[in-house]
Design an enzyme around this catalytic site. Structure first.
Site, PDB file in Angstrom:
ATOM      1  N   CYS A   3       0.806  -1.224   0.000  1.00 43.08           N
ATOM      2  CA  CYS A   3       0.000   0.000   0.000  1.00 43.08           C
ATOM      3  C   CYS A   3       0.841   1.277   0.000  1.00 43.08           C
ATOM      4  O   CYS A   3       0.547   2.230  -0.732  1.00 43.08           O
ATOM      5  CB  CYS A   3      -0.956  -0.012   1.186  1.00 43.08           C
TER       6      CYS A   3
ATOM      7  N   HIS B  25      -2.598   6.610   4.219  1.00 43.23           N
ATOM      8  CA  HIS B  25      -1.155   6.731   4.447  1.00 43.23           C
ATOM      9  C   HIS B  25      -0.655   8.009   3.774  1.00 43.23           C
ATOM     10  O   HIS B  25      -1.189   8.422   2.730  1.00 43.23           O
ATOM     11  CB  HIS B  25      -0.397   5.577   3.794  1.00 43.23           C
TER      12      HIS B  25
END
Ligand SMILES: NC(=O)c1ccc[n+]([C@@H]2O[C@H](COP(=O)([O-])OP(=O)(O)OC[C@H]3O[C@@H](n4cnc5c(N)ncnc54)[C@H](OP(=O)(O)O)[C@@H]3O)[C@@H](O)[C@H]2O)c1
Length: 355
Positions: A134, A247
Protein backbone atom coordinates in the site's frame (compact mmCIF):
# COMPACT_ATOMS: atom_id res chain seq x y z
CA UNK A 1 -2.68 -15.00 -20.55
CA UNK A 2 -5.39 -17.16 -19.09
CA UNK A 3 -8.26 -16.05 -21.21
CA UNK A 4 -10.79 -14.09 -19.38
CA UNK A 5 -13.67 -14.37 -19.25
CA UNK A 6 -17.31 -14.01 -18.81
CA UNK A 7 -18.14 -10.28 -19.07
CA UNK A 8 -20.31 -10.77 -15.99
CA UNK A 9 -18.08 -12.93 -13.83
CA UNK A 10 -18.74 -14.86 -10.67
CA UNK A 11 -16.48 -13.07 -8.16
CA UNK A 12 -15.23 -14.32 -4.78
CA UNK A 13 -13.78 -12.16 -2.00
CA UNK A 14 -11.42 -14.10 0.26
CA UNK A 15 -11.07 -12.30 3.62
CA UNK A 16 -14.44 -10.64 3.06
CA UNK A 17 -14.85 -9.67 6.74
CA UNK A 18 -11.48 -7.88 7.02
CA UNK A 19 -10.59 -4.21 6.68
CA UNK A 20 -9.68 -4.67 2.99
CA UNK A 21 -12.39 -7.24 2.21
CA UNK A 22 -15.18 -4.92 3.35
CA UNK A 23 -13.77 -2.19 1.07
CA UNK A 24 -13.56 -4.65 -1.81
CA UNK A 25 -17.26 -5.41 -1.53
CA UNK A 26 -18.11 -1.68 -1.39
CA UNK A 27 -15.79 -0.88 -4.31
CA UNK A 28 -17.26 -3.64 -6.51
CA UNK A 29 -20.68 -2.12 -5.86
CA UNK A 30 -19.73 1.55 -6.19
CA UNK A 31 -17.83 1.03 -9.46
CA UNK A 32 -20.64 -1.11 -10.81
CA UNK A 33 -18.28 -3.98 -11.48
CA UNK A 34 -20.42 -6.37 -13.53
CA UNK A 35 -20.62 -9.10 -10.87
CA UNK A 36 -22.99 -11.93 -11.84
CA UNK A 37 -22.62 -13.67 -8.50
CA UNK A 38 -20.64 -12.78 -5.38
CA UNK A 39 -19.22 -15.37 -2.97
CA UNK A 40 -17.89 -14.14 0.37
CA UNK A 41 -15.23 -16.28 2.08
CA UNK A 42 -13.49 -15.99 5.45
CA UNK A 43 -12.48 -18.18 8.38
CA UNK A 44 -14.79 -20.45 10.37
CA UNK A 45 -15.15 -17.56 12.87
CA UNK A 46 -17.25 -15.65 10.36
CA UNK A 47 -19.43 -18.40 8.91
CA UNK A 48 -23.01 -17.18 8.65
CA UNK A 49 -22.16 -13.53 9.23
CA UNK A 50 -24.12 -11.40 6.74
CA UNK A 51 -22.62 -8.64 4.58
CA UNK A 52 -24.58 -6.40 2.23
CA UNK A 53 -23.94 -6.20 -1.51
CA UNK A 54 -26.30 -4.23 -3.79
CA UNK A 55 -28.96 -4.20 -1.06
CA UNK A 56 -28.92 -7.96 -0.50
CA UNK A 57 -27.48 -9.68 2.55
CA UNK A 58 -25.01 -12.41 1.65
CA UNK A 59 -23.83 -15.02 4.15
CA UNK A 60 -20.09 -15.45 4.62
CA UNK A 61 -18.89 -18.98 3.89
CA UNK A 62 -15.86 -20.85 5.16
CA UNK A 63 -12.85 -20.78 2.83
CA UNK A 64 -12.22 -24.35 1.69
CA UNK A 65 -10.17 -26.04 -1.01
CA UNK A 66 -13.26 -26.50 -3.16
CA UNK A 67 -14.57 -22.93 -2.69
CA UNK A 68 -13.54 -21.83 -6.20
CA UNK A 69 -15.61 -24.09 -8.45
CA UNK A 70 -17.29 -21.79 -10.97
CA UNK A 71 -15.56 -18.65 -9.63
CA UNK A 72 -13.94 -16.55 -12.38
CA UNK A 73 -12.24 -13.77 -10.39
CA UNK A 74 -11.08 -14.15 -6.76
CA UNK A 75 -9.97 -11.11 -4.79
CA UNK A 76 -7.73 -12.34 -1.95
CA UNK A 77 -7.10 -10.35 1.23
CA UNK A 78 -6.69 -12.84 4.05
CA UNK A 79 -2.91 -12.68 4.56
CA UNK A 80 0.12 -14.26 2.93
CA UNK A 81 -0.19 -17.79 4.28
CA UNK A 82 -3.81 -18.10 3.09
CA UNK A 83 -2.80 -16.76 -0.32
CA UNK A 84 0.12 -19.19 -0.58
CA UNK A 85 -2.16 -22.13 0.23
CA UNK A 86 -5.32 -21.20 -1.67
CA UNK A 87 -4.37 -18.92 -4.58
CA UNK A 88 -2.67 -21.69 -6.61
CA UNK A 89 -5.70 -23.93 -5.95
CA UNK A 90 -8.05 -21.20 -7.14
CA UNK A 91 -5.94 -20.57 -10.24
CA UNK A 92 -5.94 -24.30 -11.02
CA UNK A 93 -9.73 -24.28 -10.69
CA UNK A 94 -9.72 -21.79 -13.59
CA UNK A 95 -10.19 -18.50 -11.82
CA UNK A 96 -7.95 -15.43 -11.93
CA UNK A 97 -6.66 -14.47 -8.48
CA UNK A 98 -5.97 -10.84 -7.65
CA UNK A 99 -3.89 -11.11 -4.50
CA UNK A 100 -3.41 -8.36 -1.90
CA UNK A 101 -0.78 -10.12 0.18
CA UNK A 102 2.97 -10.02 -0.37
CA UNK A 103 3.05 -13.78 -1.17
CA UNK A 104 3.54 -13.52 -4.95
CA UNK A 105 4.56 -9.90 -5.58
CA UNK A 106 8.20 -10.61 -6.37
CA UNK A 107 7.49 -13.90 -8.20
CA UNK A 108 8.76 -13.52 -11.79
CA UNK A 109 5.76 -15.47 -13.07
CA UNK A 110 3.27 -13.08 -11.45
CA UNK A 111 2.52 -9.56 -12.71
CA UNK A 112 2.56 -6.84 -10.04
CA UNK A 113 0.22 -4.11 -11.23
CA UNK A 114 -0.86 -0.55 -10.59
CA UNK A 115 -3.17 0.02 -13.55
CA UNK A 116 -2.26 3.71 -13.88
CA UNK A 117 1.39 2.62 -14.36
CA UNK A 118 1.67 -0.84 -15.90
CA UNK A 119 -1.83 -2.01 -16.85
CA UNK A 120 -0.36 -3.89 -19.83
CA UNK A 121 1.32 -6.36 -17.43
CA UNK A 122 -2.11 -7.80 -16.62
CA UNK A 123 -1.96 -9.48 -20.04
CA UNK A 124 0.82 -11.95 -19.19
CA UNK A 125 -0.73 -13.38 -16.04
CA UNK A 126 -0.85 -17.14 -15.54
CA UNK A 127 -3.74 -17.17 -13.10
CA UNK A 128 -2.40 -14.90 -10.33
CA UNK A 129 -1.92 -11.12 -10.40
CA UNK A 130 -0.41 -9.32 -7.39
CA UNK A 131 -1.54 -6.04 -5.89
CA UNK A 132 1.36 -3.93 -4.58
CA UNK A 133 2.22 -2.90 -1.04
CA UNK A 134 0.00 0.00 0.00
CA UNK A 135 2.77 2.52 0.84
CA UNK A 136 4.53 1.70 -2.41
CA UNK A 137 1.32 2.12 -4.43
CA UNK A 138 0.55 5.54 -2.96
CA UNK A 139 4.13 6.77 -3.45
CA UNK A 140 4.33 5.54 -7.04
CA UNK A 141 1.07 7.29 -7.96
CA UNK A 142 3.03 10.56 -7.65
CA UNK A 143 6.54 9.32 -8.39
CA UNK A 144 5.85 7.55 -11.68
CA UNK A 145 4.61 10.63 -13.60
CA UNK A 146 7.74 12.45 -12.40
CA UNK A 147 9.89 9.48 -13.39
CA UNK A 148 8.42 9.60 -16.90
CA UNK A 149 9.19 13.32 -17.12
CA UNK A 150 12.66 13.45 -15.55
CA UNK A 151 13.96 9.86 -15.01
CA UNK A 152 14.06 8.95 -11.31
CA UNK A 153 17.41 7.70 -9.95
CA UNK A 154 16.58 7.29 -6.28
CA UNK A 155 14.36 8.45 -3.45
CA UNK A 156 14.66 9.04 0.27
CA UNK A 157 11.30 8.76 1.98
CA UNK A 158 9.47 8.51 5.31
CA UNK A 159 5.97 7.12 5.58
CA UNK A 160 3.17 8.05 7.98
CA UNK A 161 1.04 4.91 7.96
CA UNK A 162 -2.51 4.61 9.27
CA UNK A 163 -3.48 1.85 11.69
CA UNK A 164 -6.05 0.39 9.28
CA UNK A 165 -3.00 -0.76 7.28
CA UNK A 166 -2.60 -3.42 9.99
CA UNK A 167 -6.22 -4.55 9.68
CA UNK A 168 -9.45 -4.45 11.65
CA UNK A 169 -7.83 -5.34 15.01
CA UNK A 170 -5.49 -2.35 14.83
CA UNK A 171 -8.39 0.06 14.19
CA UNK A 172 -10.01 -1.33 17.35
CA UNK A 173 -6.72 -0.95 19.25
CA UNK A 174 -6.40 2.78 18.48
CA UNK A 175 -10.08 3.34 19.34
CA UNK A 176 -9.74 1.44 22.62
CA UNK A 177 -6.50 3.17 23.67
CA UNK A 178 -7.89 6.65 22.95
CA UNK A 179 -10.92 5.77 25.14
CA UNK A 180 -8.68 4.40 27.91
CA UNK A 181 -6.50 7.52 27.93
CA UNK A 182 -9.49 9.88 27.94
CA UNK A 183 -10.98 7.96 30.89
CA UNK A 184 -7.64 7.83 32.76
CA UNK A 185 -7.54 4.02 32.58
CA UNK A 186 -4.42 1.88 32.01
CA UNK A 187 -3.62 1.43 28.32
CA UNK A 188 -3.76 -2.14 27.00
CA UNK A 189 -1.85 -3.40 23.93
CA UNK A 190 -2.58 -6.37 21.65
CA UNK A 191 -1.48 -5.49 18.12
CA UNK A 192 1.51 -3.12 18.30
CA UNK A 193 4.58 -3.51 20.55
CA UNK A 194 3.93 -0.03 22.02
CA UNK A 195 0.98 2.27 22.65
CA UNK A 196 -0.09 3.76 19.30
CA UNK A 197 -2.54 6.38 20.63
CA UNK A 198 -0.75 9.75 20.95
CA UNK A 199 2.48 8.14 19.76
CA UNK A 200 4.36 7.28 16.53
CA UNK A 201 6.21 4.00 16.00
CA UNK A 202 9.24 3.87 13.65
CA UNK A 203 8.45 0.24 13.05
CA UNK A 204 6.24 -1.30 10.34
CA UNK A 205 6.69 -5.04 9.60
CA UNK A 206 9.62 -7.15 10.76
CA UNK A 207 13.27 -6.10 10.84
CA UNK A 208 15.83 -7.46 8.36
CA UNK A 209 19.55 -8.02 9.15
CA UNK A 210 20.33 -4.73 7.33
CA UNK A 211 18.28 -2.77 9.90
CA UNK A 212 15.57 -1.87 7.36
CA UNK A 213 12.15 -3.46 7.79
CA UNK A 214 10.54 -5.69 5.15
CA UNK A 215 7.95 -2.95 4.55
CA UNK A 216 10.71 -0.39 3.89
CA UNK A 217 12.38 -2.57 1.24
CA UNK A 218 9.10 -3.11 -0.63
CA UNK A 219 9.37 0.40 -2.05
CA UNK A 220 12.60 -0.40 -3.92
CA UNK A 221 11.82 -4.01 -4.80
CA UNK A 222 8.21 -3.53 -5.90
CA UNK A 223 8.95 -0.08 -7.36
CA UNK A 224 11.54 -1.62 -9.72
CA UNK A 225 9.07 -4.26 -10.94
CA UNK A 226 6.07 -1.95 -11.38
CA UNK A 227 7.96 0.91 -13.07
CA UNK A 228 10.11 -1.51 -15.14
CA UNK A 229 13.07 0.36 -13.68
CA UNK A 230 15.66 -2.18 -12.47
CA UNK A 231 18.14 0.39 -11.05
CA UNK A 232 15.61 2.41 -9.01
CA UNK A 233 16.82 2.91 -5.42
CA UNK A 234 14.73 3.76 -2.37
CA UNK A 235 15.87 4.37 1.20
CA UNK A 236 12.74 4.44 3.33
CA UNK A 237 11.75 4.74 7.00
CA UNK A 238 8.23 3.47 7.63
CA UNK A 239 6.38 4.95 10.59
CA UNK A 240 3.02 3.98 12.08
CA UNK A 241 0.96 6.99 13.19
CA UNK A 242 -2.32 7.25 15.12
CA UNK A 243 -4.39 7.96 12.02
CA UNK A 244 -7.33 5.67 11.25
CA UNK A 245 -7.19 5.71 7.50
CA UNK A 246 -4.94 6.93 4.61
CA UNK A 247 -1.16 6.73 4.45
CA UNK A 248 1.10 9.71 3.70
CA UNK A 249 4.68 9.69 2.44
CA UNK A 250 7.28 12.48 2.46
CA UNK A 251 9.61 11.93 -0.50
CA UNK A 252 12.87 13.49 -1.68
CA UNK A 253 13.49 12.25 -5.22
CA UNK A 254 16.59 12.62 -7.37
CA UNK A 255 16.26 12.60 -11.15
CA UNK A 256 18.53 12.14 -14.17
CA UNK A 257 17.37 15.35 -15.81
CA UNK A 258 16.92 18.88 -14.42
CA UNK A 259 13.54 19.45 -12.75
CA UNK A 260 11.51 22.63 -12.81
CA UNK A 261 8.47 23.16 -10.63
CA UNK A 262 6.13 24.11 -13.52
CA UNK A 263 7.15 20.99 -15.47
CA UNK A 264 6.70 18.82 -12.36
CA UNK A 265 3.25 20.25 -11.64
CA UNK A 266 2.25 19.77 -15.30
CA UNK A 267 3.34 16.10 -15.21
CA UNK A 268 1.43 15.49 -11.96
CA UNK A 269 -1.73 17.27 -13.13
CA UNK A 270 -1.94 14.98 -16.18
CA UNK A 271 -1.56 11.80 -14.14
CA UNK A 272 -4.71 9.67 -13.73
CA UNK A 273 -5.94 9.03 -10.19
CA UNK A 274 -3.86 11.86 -8.72
CA UNK A 275 -4.81 15.35 -7.62
CA UNK A 276 -2.42 18.23 -6.97
CA UNK A 277 -3.26 20.14 -3.77
CA UNK A 278 -0.46 22.63 -3.34
CA UNK A 279 -1.37 26.06 -2.09
CA UNK A 280 0.81 26.42 0.99
CA UNK A 281 -0.06 30.12 1.40
CA UNK A 282 -3.69 29.02 1.95
CA UNK A 283 -2.69 26.04 4.16
CA UNK A 284 -3.77 23.68 1.39
CA UNK A 285 -1.85 20.42 1.09
CA UNK A 286 -2.93 16.77 1.11
CA UNK A 287 -4.15 15.48 4.47
CA UNK A 288 -4.92 11.86 5.34
CA UNK A 289 -8.09 12.94 7.13
CA UNK A 290 -9.54 14.21 3.85
CA UNK A 291 -8.06 11.54 1.56
CA UNK A 292 -9.83 8.80 3.56
CA UNK A 293 -12.54 7.05 1.50
CA UNK A 294 -11.43 8.79 -1.71
CA UNK A 295 -10.23 6.95 -4.80
CA UNK A 296 -7.71 9.61 -5.84
CA UNK A 297 -4.36 10.10 -4.16
CA UNK A 298 -3.17 13.69 -3.66
CA UNK A 299 0.26 15.30 -3.92
CA UNK A 300 1.49 18.64 -2.60
CA UNK A 301 4.30 20.45 -0.74
CA UNK A 302 6.18 20.46 -4.04
CA UNK A 303 9.57 22.14 -3.87
CA UNK A 304 13.02 21.81 -5.42
CA UNK A 305 15.16 19.76 -3.06
CA UNK A 306 17.90 21.89 -1.51
CA UNK A 307 20.19 18.91 -0.81
CA UNK A 308 19.96 16.86 -4.03
CA UNK A 309 20.98 17.65 -7.61
CA UNK A 310 17.92 17.53 -9.89
CA UNK A 311 15.88 16.89 -6.77
CA UNK A 312 12.23 17.39 -5.92
CA UNK A 313 10.47 17.03 -2.55
CA UNK A 314 6.82 16.13 -2.32
CA UNK A 315 4.17 14.84 0.09
CA UNK A 316 1.66 12.30 -1.16
CA UNK A 317 -1.37 11.01 0.69
CA UNK A 318 -3.90 8.33 -0.24
CA UNK A 319 -6.41 5.89 1.21
CA UNK A 320 -4.37 2.70 1.52
CA UNK A 321 -7.50 0.56 1.96
CA UNK A 322 -8.58 1.81 -1.48
CA UNK A 323 -5.67 2.70 -3.78
CA UNK A 324 -3.32 0.55 -1.69
CA UNK A 325 -5.67 -2.44 -1.75
CA UNK A 326 -9.38 -2.72 -2.67
CA UNK A 327 -9.62 -0.09 -5.43
CA UNK A 328 -6.39 -1.21 -7.10
CA UNK A 329 -7.63 -4.82 -7.03
CA UNK A 330 -10.98 -3.92 -8.59
CA UNK A 331 -9.18 -1.77 -11.20
CA UNK A 332 -7.08 -4.84 -12.11
CA UNK A 333 -10.37 -6.72 -12.50
CA UNK A 334 -11.61 -3.97 -14.83
CA UNK A 335 -8.44 -4.36 -16.91
CA UNK A 336 -9.04 -8.13 -17.07
CA UNK A 337 -12.52 -7.53 -18.44
CA UNK A 338 -11.23 -4.95 -20.93
CA UNK A 339 -13.20 -2.27 -19.09
CA UNK A 340 -10.36 0.04 -18.10
CA UNK A 341 -11.52 3.19 -16.26
CA UNK A 342 -8.29 5.08 -15.67
CA UNK A 343 -9.53 8.58 -15.29
CA UNK A 344 -7.85 11.95 -15.23
CA UNK A 345 -8.82 13.84 -12.09
CA UNK A 346 -9.31 17.09 -14.02
CA UNK A 347 -12.63 18.61 -12.97
CA UNK A 348 -12.91 16.48 -9.83
CA UNK A 349 -13.08 18.42 -6.57
CA UNK A 350 -9.94 17.92 -4.48
CA UNK A 351 -10.19 16.96 -0.80
CA UNK A 352 -9.18 20.32 0.65
CA UNK A 353 -9.35 21.56 4.18
CA UNK A 354 -11.42 24.63 4.92
CA UNK A 355 -8.74 26.92 6.33
N1 LIG B 1 -5.13 -3.08 5.52
C1 LIG B 1 -4.52 -2.57 4.48
O1 LIG B 1 -4.46 -1.34 4.31
C2 LIG B 1 -3.87 -3.47 3.46
C3 LIG B 1 -3.36 -2.88 2.31
C4 LIG B 1 -2.77 -3.69 1.35
C5 LIG B 1 -2.74 -5.05 1.55
N2 LIG B 1 -3.25 -5.61 2.66
C6 LIG B 1 -3.19 -7.06 2.82
O2 LIG B 1 -4.51 -7.58 2.78
C7 LIG B 1 -4.61 -8.73 3.63
C8 LIG B 1 -5.74 -8.53 4.63
O3 LIG B 1 -5.52 -7.35 5.37
P1 LIG B 1 -6.63 -6.69 6.30
O4 LIG B 1 -6.01 -5.42 6.73
O5 LIG B 1 -7.95 -6.68 5.63
O6 LIG B 1 -6.67 -7.72 7.54
P2 LIG B 1 -7.85 -8.04 8.57
O7 LIG B 1 -8.72 -6.86 8.79
O8 LIG B 1 -7.17 -8.64 9.74
O9 LIG B 1 -8.74 -9.15 7.81
C9 LIG B 1 -8.25 -10.46 7.60
C10 LIG B 1 -9.27 -11.25 6.82
O10 LIG B 1 -8.70 -12.55 6.55
C11 LIG B 1 -9.61 -13.55 7.00
N3 LIG B 1 -8.91 -14.73 7.48
C12 LIG B 1 -8.00 -14.80 8.49
N4 LIG B 1 -7.63 -16.09 8.67
C13 LIG B 1 -8.34 -16.83 7.78
C14 LIG B 1 -8.40 -18.22 7.49
N5 LIG B 1 -7.67 -19.11 8.15
N6 LIG B 1 -9.24 -18.61 6.49
C15 LIG B 1 -9.98 -17.73 5.83
N7 LIG B 1 -9.97 -16.39 6.05
C16 LIG B 1 -9.15 -15.96 7.02
C17 LIG B 1 -10.35 -12.89 8.14
O11 LIG B 1 -11.56 -13.59 8.37
P3 LIG B 1 -12.23 -13.66 9.85
O12 LIG B 1 -12.93 -12.34 10.04
O13 LIG B 1 -13.16 -14.80 9.73
O14 LIG B 1 -11.14 -13.87 10.83
C18 LIG B 1 -10.56 -11.49 7.56
O15 LIG B 1 -11.63 -11.52 6.65
C19 LIG B 1 -3.22 -8.90 4.24
O16 LIG B 1 -2.49 -9.80 3.43
C20 LIG B 1 -2.62 -7.52 4.15
O17 LIG B 1 -1.21 -7.55 4.12
C21 LIG B 1 -3.82 -4.84 3.64
Amino acid sequence: MVTCMNRQPHVAVVGATGAVGIEMIKTLEKRQFPVRKLTLLASTRSVGKKLKFRGTELAVQELKKDSFAGVEIALFSAGGSISKEFAPLAARAGCVVIDNSSAFRMDDAVPLVIPEINAEDVKWHKGIIANPNCTTAITLMALYPLHKAFGCRRIFASSYQAVSGTGAKAIAELERQVGQIVKGQPVTREVYPHQIAFNVLPHVDSFLPTGYTKEEMKMQNEGRKIMHHPTFKASVTCVRVPVYRAHSVAVSAEFERPVTLPAAVAALREAPGLQVIDEPAKNQYPLPLYQAERYDCAVGRLRLDCALDNGLCFWVSGDQLLKGAALNAVQIGEELLGQSRLESTAGRKPAMAVA
